[in-house]
Structures are given as structure tokens and as C-alpha cells.
Design a protein around this motif. Structure first.
Motif, PDB file in Angstrom:
ATOM      1  N   ILE A  39       0.838  -1.195   0.000  1.00 26.44           N
ATOM      2  CA  ILE A  39       0.000   0.000   0.000  1.00 26.44           C
ATOM      3  C   ILE A  39       0.877   1.251   0.000  1.00 26.44           C
ATOM      4  N   LYS A  40       0.590   2.150  -0.936  1.00 27.81           N
ATOM      5  CA  LYS A  40       1.326   3.416  -1.044  1.00 27.81           C
ATOM      6  C   LYS A  40       0.489   4.598  -0.562  1.00 27.81           C
ATOM      7  N   ALA A  41      -0.840   4.467  -0.620  1.00 27.07           N
ATOM      8  CA  ALA A  41      -1.735   5.528  -0.156  1.00 27.07           C
ATOM      9  C   ALA A  41      -3.040   4.891   0.302  1.00 27.07           C
ATOM     10  N   ALA A  42      -3.621   5.439   1.338  1.00 22.87           N
ATOM     11  CA  ALA A  42      -4.907   4.948   1.836  1.00 22.87           C
ATOM     12  C   ALA A  42      -5.787   6.142   2.154  1.00 22.87           C
ATOM     13  N   GLY A  43      -7.085   5.936   2.062  1.00 25.30           N
ATOM     14  CA  GLY A  43      -8.006   7.017   2.333  1.00 25.30           C
ATOM     15  C   GLY A  43      -9.082   6.600   3.313  1.00 25.30           C
ATOM     16  N   LEU A  44      -9.577   7.553   4.036  1.00 31.31           N
ATOM     17  CA  LEU A  44     -10.735   7.348   4.901  1.00 31.31           C
ATOM     18  C   LEU A  44     -11.890   8.127   4.294  1.00 31.31           C
ATOM     19  N   ASN A  45     -13.046   7.490   4.173  1.00 31.06           N
ATOM     20  CA  ASN A  45     -14.198   8.188   3.617  1.00 31.06           C
ATOM     21  C   ASN A  45     -15.210   8.484   4.726  1.00 31.06           C
ATOM     22  N   PHE A  46     -16.348   9.056   4.337  1.00 32.54           N
ATOM     23  CA  PHE A  46     -17.327   9.459   5.337  1.00 32.54           C
ATOM     24  C   PHE A  46     -17.875   8.267   6.110  1.00 32.54           C
ATOM     25  N   ARG A  47     -17.990   7.113   5.462  1.00 32.00           N
ATOM     26  CA  ARG A  47     -18.437   5.900   6.160  1.00 32.00           C
ATOM     27  C   ARG A  47     -17.483   5.576   7.315  1.00 32.00           C
ATOM     28  N   ASP A  48     -16.182   5.725   7.072  1.00 29.34           N
ATOM     29  CA  ASP A  48     -15.193   5.477   8.125  1.00 29.34           C
ATOM     30  C   ASP A  48     -15.377   6.439   9.298  1.00 29.34           C
ATOM     31  N   VAL A  49     -15.634   7.708   8.996  1.00 29.15           N
ATOM     32  CA  VAL A  49     -15.851   8.703  10.051  1.00 29.15           C
ATOM     33  C   VAL A  49     -17.085   8.337  10.867  1.00 29.15           C
ATOM     34  N   MET A  50     -18.172   7.993  10.173  1.00 31.36           N
ATOM     35  CA  MET A  50     -19.402   7.628  10.884  1.00 31.36           C
ATOM     36  C   MET A  50     -19.207   6.388  11.743  1.00 31.36           C
ATOM     37  N   LEU A  51     -18.452   5.426  11.237  1.00 34.01           N
ATOM     38  CA  LEU A  51     -18.159   4.224  12.011  1.00 34.01           C
ATOM     39  C   LEU A  51     -17.338   4.570  13.257  1.00 34.01           C
TER      40      LEU A  51
END
Length: 75
Positions: free
Chosen positions: A22-34
Motif C-alpha cells: 500500500i502506497k496511499a490509503a483514504g478514509l471516507n465518510f463511512r469510516d468517520v461515521m463508524l
């Protein structure tokens, strides 16, 4: 829930798996809500990721299992 990095030992992929550095990873809104416990329980039951954060990543294929035919190791 806290996000932290864990050192792990890389294992060879199973016959039908692909290993990715893995070179880059992202967090999306679902991750924030979780993370703040606002995601409905019903949505966790239908997700392949369950209660894990981080469904988005980009990287380089480092190994493929013997049954993987349409993905190659990046040289």
C-alpha cells in the motif's frame, strides 16, 4: 475507536489472493461515521468490511497466488 499503525509480518498470498504494498490509503465518510458510532448496525451486516476502517487504498502488486491469472506483479 482509534486509528494506529501496526507492524505485521507479510505472508505469501494464498492461491487465490493478491499481495499489495500500500502506497496511499483514504478514509471516507463511512469510516468517520463508524469511528464515532453513527453508522447504523444494519449497514455493518451487509458490508464485506464489517467494523474495519479503510476501504480505499492504492499500491503496487508484490505477489500473486498460483490461481490468479489476470493480475501480474509490478516490476
Amino acid at each position: 475507536m482509534w486509528v494506529k499503525f501496526l507492524a505485521t509480518q507479510r505472508r505469501p498470498p494464498a492461491d487465490d489472493e493478491v499481495s499489495v504494498a500500500i502506497k496511499a490509503a483514504g478514509l471516507n465518510f463511512r469510516d468517520v461515521m463508524l469511528a464515532i458510532s453513527l453508522l447504523p448496525v444494519a449497514s455493518l451486516a451487509t458490508s464485506a468490511f464489517g467494523r474495519r476502517l479503510g476501504m480505499e487504498a492504492a499500491g503496487v502488486v508484490t505477489a500473486v497466488g498460483k490461481d490468479v491469472k489476470d493480475i501480474q506483479v509490478w516490476l
